[in-house]
Design an enzyme around this catalytic site. Structure first.
Site, PDB file in Angstrom:
ATOM      1  N   GLY A  69       0.837  -1.196   0.000  1.00 22.00           N
ATOM      2  CA  GLY A  69       0.000   0.000   0.000  1.00 22.00           C
ATOM      3  C   GLY A  69       0.874   1.248   0.000  1.00 22.00           C
ATOM      4  O   GLY A  69       2.080   1.183  -0.252  1.00 22.00           O
ATOM      5  N   GLY A  70       0.246   2.376   0.296  1.00 29.62           N
ATOM      6  CA  GLY A  70       0.966   3.642   0.230  1.00 29.62           C
ATOM      7  C   GLY A  70       2.177   3.706   1.151  1.00 29.62           C
ATOM      8  O   GLY A  70       3.229   4.228   0.767  1.00 29.62           O
ATOM      9  N   ALA A  71       2.047   3.180   2.366  1.00 35.79           N
ATOM     10  CA  ALA A  71       3.158   3.233   3.322  1.00 35.79           C
ATOM     11  C   ALA A  71       4.327   2.396   2.819  1.00 35.79           C
ATOM     12  O   ALA A  71       5.480   2.848   2.782  1.00 35.79           O
ATOM     13  CB  ALA A  71       2.699   2.746   4.695  1.00 35.79           C
ATOM     14  N   GLY A  72       4.028   1.156   2.426  1.00 38.53           N
ATOM     15  CA  GLY A  72       5.073   0.261   1.949  1.00 38.53           C
ATOM     16  C   GLY A  72       5.746   0.794   0.692  1.00 38.53           C
ATOM     17  O   GLY A  72       6.972   0.756   0.557  1.00 38.53           O
TER      18      GLY A  72
ATOM     19  N   PHE B  72     -12.602  19.743   5.491  1.00 37.08           N
ATOM     20  CA  PHE B  72     -12.782  18.401   6.041  1.00 37.08           C
ATOM     21  C   PHE B  72     -13.070  18.527   7.532  1.00 37.08           C
ATOM     22  O   PHE B  72     -12.832  19.576   8.130  1.00 37.08           O
ATOM     23  CB  PHE B  72     -11.501  17.584   5.795  1.00 37.08           C
ATOM     24  CG  PHE B  72     -11.715  16.345   4.964  1.00 37.08           C
ATOM     25  CD1 PHE B  72     -12.436  16.399   3.788  1.00 37.08           C
ATOM     26  CD2 PHE B  72     -11.175  15.125   5.362  1.00 37.08           C
ATOM     27  CE1 PHE B  72     -12.624  15.256   3.020  1.00 37.08           C
ATOM     28  CE2 PHE B  72     -11.354  13.978   4.598  1.00 37.08           C
ATOM     29  CZ  PHE B  72     -12.074  14.043   3.438  1.00 37.08           C
TER      30      PHE B  72
ATOM     31  N   GLN C 232     -12.250   3.539  14.489  1.00 35.77           N
ATOM     32  CA  GLN C 232     -13.079   4.612  13.958  1.00 35.77           C
ATOM     33  C   GLN C 232     -14.264   4.045  13.181  1.00 35.77           C
ATOM     34  O   GLN C 232     -14.078   3.241  12.263  1.00 35.77           O
ATOM     35  CB  GLN C 232     -12.252   5.495  13.026  1.00 35.77           C
ATOM     36  CG  GLN C 232     -13.074   6.624  12.417  1.00 35.77           C
ATOM     37  CD  GLN C 232     -12.181   7.730  11.865  1.00 35.77           C
ATOM     38  OE1 GLN C 232     -11.690   7.629  10.743  1.00 35.77           O
ATOM     39  NE2 GLN C 232     -11.943   8.747  12.661  1.00 35.77           N
TER      40      GLN C 232
ATOM     41  N   HIS D 245     -16.773   5.236  10.650  1.00 38.21           N
ATOM     42  CA  HIS D 245     -16.984   6.376   9.761  1.00 38.21           C
ATOM     43  C   HIS D 245     -18.470   6.693   9.764  1.00 38.21           C
ATOM     44  O   HIS D 245     -19.292   5.803   9.598  1.00 38.21           O
ATOM     45  CB  HIS D 245     -16.497   6.054   8.351  1.00 38.21           C
ATOM     46  CG  HIS D 245     -16.352   7.270   7.486  1.00 38.21           C
ATOM     47  ND1 HIS D 245     -17.441   7.971   7.032  1.00 38.21           N
ATOM     48  CD2 HIS D 245     -15.259   7.915   7.023  1.00 38.21           C
ATOM     49  CE1 HIS D 245     -17.012   9.006   6.311  1.00 38.21           C
ATOM     50  NE2 HIS D 245     -15.697   8.998   6.298  1.00 38.21           N
TER      51      HIS D 245
ATOM     52  N   LEU E 253     -17.834   3.209   1.665  1.00 37.41           N
ATOM     53  CA  LEU E 253     -17.539   4.537   2.203  1.00 37.41           C
ATOM     54  C   LEU E 253     -18.144   5.636   1.335  1.00 37.41           C
ATOM     55  O   LEU E 253     -18.001   5.640   0.120  1.00 37.41           O
ATOM     56  CB  LEU E 253     -16.023   4.709   2.262  1.00 37.41           C
ATOM     57  CG  LEU E 253     -15.500   6.082   2.682  1.00 37.41           C
ATOM     58  CD1 LEU E 253     -15.910   6.394   4.104  1.00 37.41           C
ATOM     59  CD2 LEU E 253     -13.985   6.119   2.549  1.00 37.41           C
TER      60      LEU E 253
ATOM     61  N   GLU F  16     -16.086  11.864   3.550  1.00 35.13           N
ATOM     62  CA  GLU F  16     -16.333  13.106   4.280  1.00 35.13           C
ATOM     63  C   GLU F  16     -16.305  14.304   3.320  1.00 35.13           C
ATOM     64  O   GLU F  16     -16.844  15.374   3.624  1.00 35.13           O
ATOM     65  CB  GLU F  16     -15.220  13.251   5.326  1.00 35.13           C
ATOM     66  CG  GLU F  16     -15.447  14.283   6.374  1.00 35.13           C
ATOM     67  CD  GLU F  16     -14.473  14.077   7.534  1.00 35.13           C
ATOM     68  OE1 GLU F  16     -14.592  13.045   8.224  1.00 35.13           O
ATOM     69  OE2 GLU F  16     -13.602  14.920   7.728  1.00 35.13           O
TER      70      GLU F  16
ATOM     71  N   ARG G  68     -15.066  12.809  13.385  1.00 33.42           N
ATOM     72  CA  ARG G  68     -15.842  11.637  12.965  1.00 33.42           C
ATOM     73  C   ARG G  68     -16.512  10.898  14.116  1.00 33.42           C
ATOM     74  O   ARG G  68     -17.644  10.423  13.981  1.00 33.42           O
ATOM     75  CB  ARG G  68     -14.932  10.672  12.199  1.00 33.42           C
ATOM     76  CG  ARG G  68     -14.596  11.202  10.840  1.00 33.42           C
ATOM     77  CD  ARG G  68     -13.731  10.241  10.068  1.00 33.42           C
ATOM     78  NE  ARG G  68     -13.471  10.775   8.736  1.00 33.42           N
ATOM     79  CZ  ARG G  68     -12.593  10.261   7.878  1.00 33.42           C
ATOM     80  NH1 ARG G  68     -11.899   9.199   8.212  1.00 33.42           N
ATOM     81  NH2 ARG G  68     -12.428  10.799   6.692  1.00 33.42           N
TER      82      ARG G  68
ATOM     83  N   HIS H 241     -14.223   1.694   9.956  1.00 42.09           N
ATOM     84  CA  HIS H 241     -13.442   2.304   8.884  1.00 42.09           C
ATOM     85  C   HIS H 241     -11.940   2.232   9.114  1.00 42.09           C
ATOM     86  O   HIS H 241     -11.183   1.984   8.184  1.00 42.09           O
ATOM     87  CB  HIS H 241     -13.871   3.770   8.761  1.00 42.09           C
ATOM     88  CG  HIS H 241     -13.210   4.536   7.669  1.00 42.09           C
ATOM     89  ND1 HIS H 241     -13.224   4.116   6.355  1.00 42.09           N
ATOM     90  CD2 HIS H 241     -12.508   5.692   7.678  1.00 42.09           C
ATOM     91  CE1 HIS H 241     -12.565   5.001   5.600  1.00 42.09           C
ATOM     92  NE2 HIS H 241     -12.107   5.947   6.378  1.00 42.09           N
TER      93      HIS H 241
ATOM     94  N   ARG I  85      -9.094   9.515  14.637  1.00 43.15           N
ATOM     95  CA  ARG I  85      -8.321  10.096  13.536  1.00 43.15           C
ATOM     96  C   ARG I  85      -9.134  11.150  12.802  1.00 43.15           C
ATOM     97  O   ARG I  85     -10.334  10.984  12.586  1.00 43.15           O
ATOM     98  CB  ARG I  85      -7.910   8.999  12.550  1.00 43.15           C
ATOM     99  CG  ARG I  85      -7.220   9.518  11.321  1.00 43.15           C
ATOM    100  CD  ARG I  85      -6.690   8.408  10.448  1.00 43.15           C
ATOM    101  NE  ARG I  85      -7.718   7.660   9.740  1.00 43.15           N
ATOM    102  CZ  ARG I  85      -8.400   8.114   8.681  1.00 43.15           C
ATOM    103  NH1 ARG I  85      -8.187   9.323   8.213  1.00 43.15           N
ATOM    104  NH2 ARG I  85      -9.300   7.343   8.101  1.00 43.15           N
TER     105      ARG I  85
ATOM    106  N   SER J 163      -4.859  10.037   7.370  1.00 46.58           N
ATOM    107  CA  SER J 163      -4.299   8.683   7.193  1.00 46.58           C
ATOM    108  C   SER J 163      -3.398   8.630   5.978  1.00 46.58           C
ATOM    109  O   SER J 163      -2.319   8.028   6.021  1.00 46.58           O
ATOM    110  CB  SER J 163      -5.396   7.629   7.101  1.00 46.58           C
ATOM    111  OG  SER J 163      -6.205   7.849   5.976  1.00 46.58           O
TER     112      SER J 163
END
Lengths: 232, 608
Positions: free
Chosen positions: B30-33, B133, B254, B256, B266, B269, B300, B367, B412, B417
């Protein structure tokens, strides 16, 4: 509901074969999509293999051929399908098991299209400036989810899978050719100026009909070809 | 033809293991990896990404609304205001050093993403578009901020694909559709590798490395109604627990506010950010009563509770009065098509409703996991020693939703995120790269020498346990469903002692069932039943962590709302929970109140 699903287990089968399944609407717990039915069938037969993940049409995992049309099962309403629902793997790629195909070639073509921005950012402290009109050029191109529904519906790809890059890869190429921030436009166009890689496309438009995200790869390839022609 | 019956009956010592060695291993695409992998590959290290799906199928792809950074493209903005909002949003449980670090890095990292090719929406002046947001204000809680940088409502897709594309350019090595089972330690107890299974052929491999980054994302599949992909099963969390390490703050999940009612997809928001309003069966804009100032753009947890209360008190909509409506029919068509095209698609596809014409039925749905693997701000995993001092676990790192650094605390903020994954993804890569340069000797140390031999007994047993050929009447699918139902009933938006005690009893029964159930499929190629078994072990471990942590925290804070303890209690509970699976032991550690550049924000009453 009746389903005819193409099954193939490489450990026991010599060729794919059809298997019939039945489901009652009540068994679906309110699910309305083809994926809901497939997940239910997998509860009954845990060996039934297909990919899926996000269940809302953004991850692109669950491309398959349903009643002759490529689609993502998670955003294909059961109500839109005529029974018996005939489900096969995406055509034109090697079958690994049941509805799971080997996407290696598809990803290889994608990489060959150099689908990454090559730019000279103004500085670390500033973003590139891009007008809303320039940004709008990317709409209809960047949203691709790499599901391969388009490429595997393309007769030109079926004939020359090893040489023709296919609609998904060419649309990715166009997404960077048209990006106002990219500085490799000429090099990109030169590398795509090839009778097999790009010009094998005959605009049969199966890709556009197949795209579950409503994108138009055929139009993107047309624009790409026009840009290449201008370089001559 | 392969004789599968022979194969699964064969003793485990015959397991043929291919071994590969890398400078660093990244678990999760994913984005982090991918942000970490890009930095490490560009720094010239031998790095491999292991992912159970092709990377662009990872759940980052589903993030919609945007990524927060005080770019100030619409109004004046600065990172201190973002920091304050994040701390307040966290209900003061977030670590202030980590939050400060993230907010200070935000502008730079968003511009970097833009340089990587992310197709952000634009303002007339050519700068990145930023939307309103929830929980975000200017000037320490004053007017609404426009801080969330957006690529229409497909920001996660845009970021994940761009990061994958840059990794393609850089030449990162990928093990796609490999499933990681467990961390492997050497005889000294140091992290030395990963046991993985190639999903394509069922073969197991040992990937050796002295630097392993866990970026496996969330575990929302522990709840029945969730916005998460089916792959979000907490695989990294399960393996950390099995390695004897703790998970932090697992009581905080969380919900949502606006999932598609009864289904869970989802609804971003961003809908409320662009002007959408929540309404009950009386047609009331009820958020005015719960958050007079921020209204629909409160945090949230606040909005989710408000919806749950409206429904509970009989003001829900629909034949069963079990949802509320999210109304954007007053917005013009062009705004919806330009700013919210993905939401429009979801509404048309799953509800058959054009949001420009008819409001969408919504209800809170699981979520995001605020808790996770405890780390320091450099992405290094930490665990308490026998004196309760936090010690770095050598060679182990975690970033993104699976980690708890903790920037989200008890709740959060939307848009934080995507920021978390890229900020700490980059930071962890810097840390690993630095350590690799510091210690070339370890890097070149030969694999397989006696002092680096990896202990495989536990993971071999785990593999063998699922090779039992005996038939069973129970099924993994039934156990997973019961687990999700149990968690939703016992540990949802509102909890109390009785609901959680009941959930705990149920989990113990489910554990027994999981120990008894066997597989009916022992094939090797894409055996999805075996995969589901490994995943279910992780989900159950996450569920236990959640219920034990939640039972013990006798207060309400952020997303942890206890009917029996409705107040926040800073004197007793301004601290992080640590959960160890051995004996379901709990421990605690203080919240960091020592940011480096800005004065600390003392806990105050939290209103919106």
């Amino acid at each position: 509901m009746e389903f005819i699903i193409s099954r193939y287990n490489p450990e026991t089968d010599t060729a794919p074969h059809d298997r019939h399944y039945r489901l009652h609407q009540q068994e679906l717990d309110g699910g309305t999509m083809l994926l809901d039915a497939l997940l239910k069938l997998r509860e009954q037969d845990p060996t039934l293999a297909f990919r899926s993940s996000c269940q809302e049409g953004v991850c692109g995992s669950d491309g398959m051929n349903v009643n002759g049309q490529n689609c993502l099962s998670c955003i294909t309403p059961l109500a839109s399908l005529k029974s018996p629902i005939v489900i096969k793997p995406l055509p034109g790629l090697p079958i690994i098991k049941d509805l799971i195909v080997d996407m290696t070639l598809f990803y290889k073509h994608y990489a060959e299209a150099q689908p990454f921005l090559q730019a000279k950012p103004p500085s670390e402290a500033h973003e590139h400036l891009q007008t809303p009109a320039e940004r709008a050029q990317l709409d209809g191109l960047y949203e691709c989810v790499l599901c391969a529904c388009c490429t595997t519906s393309c007769p030109s790809f079926w004939w020359n899978p090893d040489q023709f890059l296919g609609p998904a890869a060419l649309m990715a190429a166009q997404r960077f050719v048209i990006d106002s921030r990219d500085i490799q436009t000429r090099e990109r166009l030169q590398s795509l100026d090839d009778p097999m890689k790009t010009f094998r496309c005959r605009h049969i438009q199966n890709c556009t009909a197949a795209c579950p995200k409503g994108l138009n790869p055929s139009r993107a390839i047309q624009a790409l070809k026009a840009s290449i022609a201008k370089e001559h | 033809m392969m004789d599968t019956a022979m194969k699964h009956a064969s003793p485990l010592t015959d397991l043929k293991l291919d071994t590969h060695t890398f400078d660093a291993l990244i678990l999760g695409g994913g984005g982090a990896g991918l942000r970490s992998a890009l930095a490490l590959t560009l720094a010239g290290h031998q790095v491999a990404v292991v992912s159970k799906v092709f990377p662009t199928r990872s759940h980052t792809v589903a993030a919609q609304g945007g990524i927060n950074a005080a770019l100030g493209n619409i109004t004046e903005d600065n990172w201190e205001w973002h920091m304050y909002d994040t701390i307040k949003g966290s209900d003061f449980l977030g670590d202030q050093d980590a939050i400060e670090f993230m907010c200070r890095e935000a502008a730079d990292i968003v511009r970097e993403l833009e340089h990587f090719g992310v197709p952000f929406s634009r303002l007339e002046n050519g700068k990145i578009y930023q939307r309103a947001f929830g929980g975000q204000n200017l000037n320490f809680g004053q007017e609404q901020a426009h801080r969330t940088c957006a690529a229409a409502d497909r920001t996660g897709h845009a970021i994940l694909h761009s990061l994958y594309q840059q990794n393609l350019h850089a030449g990162t090595r990928f093990f796609d559709e490999y499933y990681a089972l467990d961390l492997l330690k050497d005889t000294h107890g140091n992290i030395g590798g990963l046991m993985v299974m190639n999903i394509h052929d069922g073969r197991y491999h040992v990937l050796q490395s002295r630097h392993i980054l866990i970026a496996t994302g969330g575990a929302g599949q522990v709840f029945r109604n969730n916005t998460n992909a089916s792959i979000n099963t907490g695989d990294g969390l399960g393996m950390v627990l099995r390695a004897g390490l703790p998970l932090q703050d697992m009581e905080f999940w969380q919900f949502h506010p606006t999932g598609v009612a009864g289904k869970g997809m989802l609804i971003s928001e961003a809908v409320r950010g662009e002007g959408g309003v929540l309404k009950n069966s009386l047609g009331e804009d009820f958020m005015q009563r719960y958050a007079p100032h921020a209204k629909d753009l409160a945090s949230r947890d606040v909005v989710a509770r408000a919806i749950a209360i409206e429904v509970k008190e009989g003001r829900g909509c629909g034949p069963n009065k079990d949802y509320v409506l999210l109304d954007l029919t007053h917005l013009d068509d062009a705004t919806i098509k330009q700013r919210l095209p993905g939401i429009r698609d979801i509404s048309l596809t799953f509800l058959g409703v054009d949001p420009a014409v008819e409001p969408m039925p919504v209800f809170p749905t699981c979520h995001y996991m605020m808790g996770g693997i405890p780390t320091d701000i450099h992405g290094r995993v930490v665990t308490p020693d026998e004196n309760g001092e936090q010690q770095i676990v050598k060679g182990l790192y975690a970033v993104g939703e699976c980690a708890c650094v903790s920037v989200h605390g008890a709740n959060r903020l939307g848009g934080n995120s995507l920021l978390d994954i890229v900020v700490f993804g980059r930071e962890a890569a810097k840390t690993i790269s630095h350590e690799l340069h510091q210690n070339r000797r370890e890097k070149t140390q030969q694999a397989g020498s006696p002092e680096t031999a990896l202990c495989l007994d536990a993971v071999r047993q785990r593999i063998a346990r699922w090779q039992n050929p005996a038939p069973s009447t129970d099924t993994l699918a039934a156990i997973r469903k019961a687990l999700q139902h149990t968690m939703e009933m016992g540990c949802g938006v509102f909890r109390n002692q009785a609901s959680m005690q009941h959930a705990l009893q149920q989990l113990l029964l489910l554990q027994q069932r999981l120990e008894q159930v066997t597989l009916s499929d022992h094939s090797q190629v894409f055996n999805l039943q075996r995969l589901a078994a490994y995943e279910l072990e992780n989900l159950l471990a996450v569920a236990f962590a959640t219920v034990h942590s939640a039972l013990n925290r006798t207060e309400s804070r952020g997303a942890h709302s206890r009917v029996d303890y409705p107040q926040r209690d800073d004197s007793a509970w301004l601290r992080h929970t640590l959960y160890f699976s051995a004996g379901h032991r709990l421990d605690y550690k203080p919240v960091n109140l020592h940011p480096k550049h800005h004065a600390a924000f003392a806990p105050t009453a939290r209103t919106y």
